[in-house]
Design a protein around this motif. Structure first.
Motif, PDB file in Angstrom:
ATOM      1  N   VAL A  15       0.825  -1.362  -0.075  1.00 41.00           N
ATOM      2  CA  VAL A  15       0.114  -0.096  -0.054  1.00 41.00           C
ATOM      3  C   VAL A  15       1.033   1.342  -0.021  1.00 41.00           C
ATOM      4  N   THR A  16       0.762   1.956  -1.056  1.00 42.83           N
ATOM      5  CA  THR A  16       1.534   3.303  -1.169  1.00 42.83           C
ATOM      6  C   THR A  16       1.138   4.509  -0.280  1.00 42.83           C
ATOM      7  N   THR A  19      -1.597   7.325  -1.619  1.00 42.67           N
ATOM      8  CA  THR A  19      -3.168   7.315  -1.495  1.00 42.67           C
ATOM      9  C   THR A  19      -3.647   6.101  -0.908  1.00 42.67           C
ATOM     10  N   PHE A  20      -4.306   5.984   0.329  1.00 39.21           N
ATOM     11  CA  PHE A  20      -4.681   4.873   1.116  1.00 39.21           C
ATOM     12  C   PHE A  20      -5.622   5.449   1.844  1.00 39.21           C
ATOM     13  N   THR A  21      -6.312   4.559   2.640  1.00 32.81           N
ATOM     14  CA  THR A  21      -7.374   4.771   3.584  1.00 32.81           C
ATOM     15  C   THR A  21      -7.114   3.725   4.759  1.00 32.81           C
ATOM     16  N   PHE A  22      -7.163   4.437   6.063  1.00 34.47           N
ATOM     17  CA  PHE A  22      -6.738   3.603   7.318  1.00 34.47           C
ATOM     18  C   PHE A  22      -7.931   3.836   8.254  1.00 34.47           C
ATOM     19  N   MET A  49       4.325  -0.065   5.938  1.00 36.79           N
ATOM     20  CA  MET A  49       5.124  -1.201   6.311  1.00 36.79           C
ATOM     21  C   MET A  49       4.856  -1.551   7.749  1.00 36.79           C
ATOM     22  N   GLY A  50       3.958  -0.858   8.595  1.00 39.05           N
ATOM     23  CA  GLY A  50       3.809  -1.284   9.906  1.00 39.05           C
ATOM     24  C   GLY A  50       2.693  -0.371  10.421  1.00 39.05           C
ATOM     25  N   LEU A  53      -6.713   0.345   3.383  1.00 39.31           N
ATOM     26  CA  LEU A  53      -7.146   0.064   1.916  1.00 39.31           C
ATOM     27  C   LEU A  53      -5.955   0.662   0.823  1.00 39.31           C
ATOM     28  N   ASN A  54      -5.972   0.084  -0.403  1.00 36.51           N
ATOM     29  CA  ASN A  54      -4.974   0.630  -1.140  1.00 36.51           C
ATOM     30  C   ASN A  54      -5.413   1.969  -2.031  1.00 36.51           C
TER      31      ASN A  54
END
Length: 421
Positions: free
Chosen positions: A280-281, A284-287, A388-389, A406-407
């Motif tokens: 996941v870059t 752009t992502f959703t956590f 990564m974590g 989410l990616n």
């Protein structure tokens, strides 16, 4: 005679310098204070600026440091608060000596001044010499781990320092300057054991200069909870082989703390981590996650923090209890803001109730949501790399109900509802 506040502050500084080897035993450096500021902010939720630490170490404060600052300083030494530190050290001072007559006092002061000036001159000269690093060729620095995943995990560092001239050499496990170990420049191998998974950046150091870095990624074997009183401790209380997930929630119940002999009368923190290559870059992502604090310790200003560790840096949201908003903070990309000089009142909430946290990023436009409401947004510029974590830091202990990452295509990179298998 009672000890003065300044005497306790001086003792606190000395203990910090000794415990964390400020300046490698040759006095503190700005780097030491920078690392101390970062450590306190990341692991206690209280931000102390570099300028404040400089004033304390140089004794250039017109009024006594704030109580919150003193509490944070002694927290890293394992004390509950400033009052606890003073009580435990009230007998650790030499007896007061009688005042000298003015004439003898004058001679004494002149003599001491001469000695101090001489020491400063020698120290300054030695320090300048110590900082000189000469690099006359390529530097080799690589590593291999002994286990595919999980901790403890020993990394074998291979290095070649034949082309480097310096007084001392070190390998530092990560950003934490107190995880620094001295190495022999005439050898080529050094083994170092890591006790927490995650994405670390090991550093090869000559004197006080970083001359090479190496990525160290330890994939976790599931979720890893740790309890610690101070980040400077060599090892933490871990919960390997223990069951800490039940009824769809990850948490450390009191019975488990007692089983592991955690001293709940002391101030302690828990860190719960998971590390993998989620693909996941961070551009752009959703956590999303749902968390709360437990009632294992008493706190006037409770706090917790959620971190996403990337190959280059971290994202962070630091929540605090209502009324304690000066301790709130967030980091989105290279942009860091804290409640002491920003209005972060939207990050104050009842931490003992469930709170939904969301970090949504699209093309480096980042927004924090708390319980479905938008709080703060930033546009950052720097490339933070891949995620990564995931890490949670709780004052005392906390509970996690779910986590989802989410990616950029809105596909699941990682998800855990803590449901029984």
């Amino acid at each position: 005679m009672m000890n003065t506040e300044n005497e306790y502050i001086a003792l606190c500084k000395n203990l910090l310098e000794e415990k964390f080897s400020f300046g490698n035993g040759q006095g503190y450096t700005q780097k030491d204070l920078e690392q101390l500021s970062l450590y306190i902010e990341e692991h206690t939720g209280c931000y102390i600026s570099l300028s404040t630490l400089k004033r304390i170490w140089k004794n250039k404060y017109k009024t006594q440091p704030q109580l919150a600052t003193l509490n944070a300083l002694v927290n890293v030494l394992g004390y509950k608060n400033w009052q606890d530190f003073k009580i435990q050290h009230k007998n650790n001072f030499p007896k007061k000596t009688l005042r000298l007559p003015m004439k003898k006092k004058y001679i004494f002061i002149v003599g001491v001044t001469v000695l101090i000036l001489g020491s400063i001159t020698l120290f300054s000269f030695g320090n300048d010499q110590n900082n000189k690093v000469k690099i006359n060729g390529p530097i080799k620095f690589s590593t291999n781990k002994t286990l595919a995943k999980g901790v403890p995990n020993t990394f074998i560092f291979n290095y070649d320092l034949h082309h480097v001239k310096a007084d001392s050499f070190f390998i530092q496990q990560s950003w934490n300057g107190w995880r620094k170990e001295k190495i022999d420049p005439n050898k080529a191998v050094y083994a170092s054991t890591y006790y927490e998974s995650g994405y670390h950046r090991a550093k090869l150091i000559a004197n006080n200069q970083i001359i090479a870095t190496q990525a160290v990624h330890i994939i976790s074997d599931g979720w890893e909870p740790h309890i610690y009183y101070s980040e400077a401790d060599d090892r933490y209380i871990n919960f390997n082989s223990e069951s800490f997930i039940e009824n769809g929630i990850l948490h450390l119940p009191k019975r488990l703390l007692l089983k592991k002999k955690v001293d709940i009368s002391k101030h302690f923190m828990s860190r719960i981590t998971h590390s993998d290559n989620y693909h996941v870059t961070s551009d752009t992502f959703t956590f999303k996650t749902k968390i709360k604090l437990d009632h294992e310790i008493e706190s006037n200003c409770p706090w917790l923090a959620v971190l996403l560790i990337t190959t280059e840096n971290i994202f962070k949201v630091g929540l605090v209890g209502k009324g304690c908003e000066t301790g709130a903070n967030y980091k989105l990309g290279e942009i860091y803001k804290e409640g002491k000089n920003n209005n972060l009142s939207k990050l104050g909430t009842d931490l003992y109730q469930w709170n939904d946290i969301e970090i949504k990023v699209k093309n480096k436009n980042a927004t924090i949501f708390l319980n479905g409401k938008e709080t703060y947004s930033e546009h950052y510029q720097e490339d933070m790399g891949d995620i990564m974590g995931i890490a949670y830091i709780f004052e005392g202990t906390g509970s996690i109900d779910y986590v989802q990452l989410l990616n950029d295509k809105n596909q699941i990179g990682f998800e855990d509802n803590f449901d029984a298998l």
